[in-house]
Scaffold this active site. Structure first.
Site, short mmCIF file in Angstrom:
data_model
loop_
_atom_site.label_atom_id
_atom_site.label_comp_id
_atom_site.label_asym_id
_atom_site.label_seq_id
_atom_site.Cartn_x
_atom_site.Cartn_y
_atom_site.Cartn_z
CG ASP A 19 2.43 -7.68 -0.31
OD1 ASP A 19 2.92 -7.73 -1.46
OD2 ASP A 19 2.49 -6.66 0.39
CB SER A 20 6.88 -8.95 -1.33
OG SER A 20 6.36 -7.65 -1.51
CB CYS A 82 2.30 -8.72 -4.17
SG CYS A 82 3.98 -8.21 -4.60
CD GLU A 167 8.22 -1.59 3.65
OE1 GLU A 167 9.37 -1.95 3.89
OE2 GLU A 167 7.27 -2.37 3.44
CB CYS A 201 2.80 -0.38 -5.69
SG CYS A 201 3.76 -0.87 -4.23
CG HIS A 203 4.21 -0.55 0.14
ND1 HIS A 203 4.37 -1.83 -0.28
CD2 HIS A 203 4.88 -0.45 1.32
CE1 HIS A 203 5.10 -2.49 0.61
NE2 HIS A 203 5.42 -1.67 1.58
#
Lengths: 283, 283
Positions: A19-20, A82, A167, A201, A203
Site C-alpha cells: 500500500d502507499s 490500495c 491520518e 479506499c 483508509h
C-alpha cells in the site's frame, strides 16, 4: 530487477501486501484473521504517500518499484492493497511488466473482488463507489462493473479530504462529520436508488461508524478487507502451484520507506497490534 | 553531484526556488512582484508532497536532492520556500553538504526572515506560529526566536488539516471553517497575550481571509512572501558577488516531479497566471 531465487526447492515465500501508506493494513488485518498460518510481508511507501491525488505516470512508477521490491524479497504473489494503485497501475503491470519481469509471479488488486461483491450484494442494481480522486478519475470501477454487470448503474464520489481526516484522527468532530456527510449526501443525490456502497479506499473503513450515521438503514456499506481475504483464499485453492510455495509459519514482516518509529507508532493504530518494522529505500 | 559550470564568465544564473508542492508559489509570486527583472527557476516536488508530516530523514534526503538539481541547472542561490524543508533540512545542508558540494553557492530558508519580522512587529513580545506538524515538531521557530529575541514568548500550533483544505479548496465552507477556527482558538487559548501571528507554511496565505475572521482585530497576521522578498533584495545588496551573476531577463522556468498538466493547472491557481512547466525526475 534482481530476480531472487524464491521459490527454490528448499525455500518458501511470503505473500506481499503493498500500500502507499497505512490503509492497506486494514486489508492485511483481515488477511491475518482469515489466513493466520500464512506469512505476509507488508510494504508501505509512506515516504511518498498519499497516492490518491497523483498522476497516472507517478502512481504506475511508484507501484512498479514496490512490486519489484517485494519480488526481490521472494514474494511469489503480491496484493496491491490500495485502490489507487490497483486502479492506475495493476493492468499495465499485469499485461506489460510481468511477462518481462517475472512471468510466473502474480500481482492481484482489490478492485475486481470489490466489483464482484457489489454485483452479488445489490438488489436494486444501483451501486455507489466512494474513493480517492485518483480511483474515481481512473474509472476502473465503472469499467470493471460494465464488463461483469453491464445492467448495473454505478455512481462514483471522490472524497479527497477523507484520507487526511483519518491520518490526523479528525473525523470524530463537527468538521470531520461535515466532510463525511458532504460526500455521502452528494453521492446519494446523484442516484437515489443506490442500495449498496463500497468503501473503495482502504483508509475509509476507519470512518465506517461515522459514515453509517449518515446512511439510510436500507443501504448496505461494504469494506474491502474481508472481500479480499475471501478472494485470496479462493485464489490459492484454485492455484495450488502458488499455494504450495507459500510459507505457513504465521510470520509477519513490515517494511516502510519512512522512519521506522513513525511507521510503528501509526501502523499499530490501523492494525491494532504492536509491530516491528524495517526501513527500505525505493530508489 | 554534477557540478555545472555556472557561474562561468559568459553565463548568468537563475535564482532557484524550491518547495515540496505548490505553496512556495505564494513566495515566488512576491519575489516576481518585487524583483521582476530577475530570472527564477521554480522546482516543485509535487510527486512526493506534502512533506509536512514526514520524518527528518526523509525531508532532508528529498530537500538535498532538490537543491542538487537546482545547482545542476546552474543556480548559484536557492531559496527553500518551504517551512518544513527550512526547519528540518536547511541547517544540515548549509553546514554539512554545501562545503563539500558547492562552497560558493548559497541556500537560504524562510524561517530566519520570518523570525526577524516577528521580533520587529510584536509589541507584547508574545508571538504565535501556525505551521505543519513537521515545522512545529522541529522547534526551529522556538530555537531561532530564542537566539535573536530571548525575552519573547513563542507559542506554536500544528494545523495538519490546513494543507489538504487548501489543496482541495475546501476552506470556504462549514467544515473548513471548523478546522481553521479550531487551531486559531487552540493557539490563542495557550497564550492570550499574543499580538503577532505568522503563517509558517506557504500554503496558509490562501486561507488568510478565513483566518482573519477568527482573529481579534488587535492581532497582526503576517505571511512570508513579502518578508522573504525583502530579505532577498537585502541579501543581494550585501552580496554583490552573487547579484552580479544573477541573470536579469525576467525569465521564469517551472519544473515539477509530477505530470506537467496537473502542475500547470494547479499552479496557475496559486500564482494567478498561466505558466508552462517541465518534468524533472528526482532519483
Amino acid at each position: 530487477m534482481k530476480n531472487s531465487s524464491c521459490p527454490a526447492s528448499n525455500s518458501k515465500c511470503s505473500i506481499g501486501v503493498f500500500d502507499s501508506g497505512y490503509g492497506g493494513l486494514t486489508v492485511l488485518d483481515e488477511l491475518i484473521n482469515n489466513m493466520p498460518e500464512y506469512d505476509f510481508i507488508y510494504l508501505g511507501d509512506n515516504a511518498r504517500a498519499p497516492y490518491g491525488t497523483r498522476s497516472f505516470d507517478v502512481i504506475y512508477e511508484y507501484t512498479l518499484q514496490a512490486v519489484e521490491k517485494l519480488f526481490s524479497m521472494g514474494c511469489q504473489l503480491v496484493i496491491l492493497a490500495c485502490n489507487t494503485a490497483s486502479a492506475k497501475a495493476l493492468r499495465t503491470i499485469q499485461q506489460r511488466d510481468l511477462p518481462r519481469l517475472a512471468p510466473n509471479r502474480r500481482v492481484l488488486g482489490v478492485i475486481r473482488p470489490s466489483v464482484e461483491a457489489l454485483g452479488a450484494l445489490s438488489q436494486s442494481k444501483h451501486v455507489g463507489v466512494l474513493g480517492t480522486v485518483g480511483t474515481v478519475r481512473s474509472e476502473s470501477y465503472l469499467m470493471e462493473m460494465a464488463k461483469l454487470y453491464p445492467d448495473f448503474i454505478v455512481t462514483q464520489e471522490a472524497c479527497p479530504t477523507w484520507v487526511p481526516l483519518v491520518e490526523n484522527r479528525e473525523f470524530e468532530n463537527e468538521g470531520g462529520r461535515y466532510f463525511i456527510k458532504k460526500h455521502i449526501d452528494s453521492l446519494l443525490a446523484k442516484d437515489r436508488q443506490i442500495d449498496t456502497l463500497i468503501l473503495a479506499c482502504t483508509h475509509y473503513p476507519i470512518l465506517k461508524t461515522e459514515i453509517r450515521n449518515f446512511l439510510p438503514d436500507n443501504i448496505q456499506l461494504i469494506s474491502q478487507g474481508q472481500i479480499v481475504a475471501n478472494r485470496l483464499i479462493d485464489y490459492l485453492e484454485r492455484h495450488p502451484e502458488i499455494d504450495k510455495v507459500c510459507s505457513k509459519k504465521g510470520e509477519l514482516k513490515f517494511y516502510t520507506t519512512e522512519s521506522i518509529s513513525d511507521f510503528e507508532e501509526k501502523a499499530s493504530v490501523f492494525l491494532n497490534r504492536k509491530l516491528k518494522a524495517q526501513h527500505i529505500a525505493m530508489n
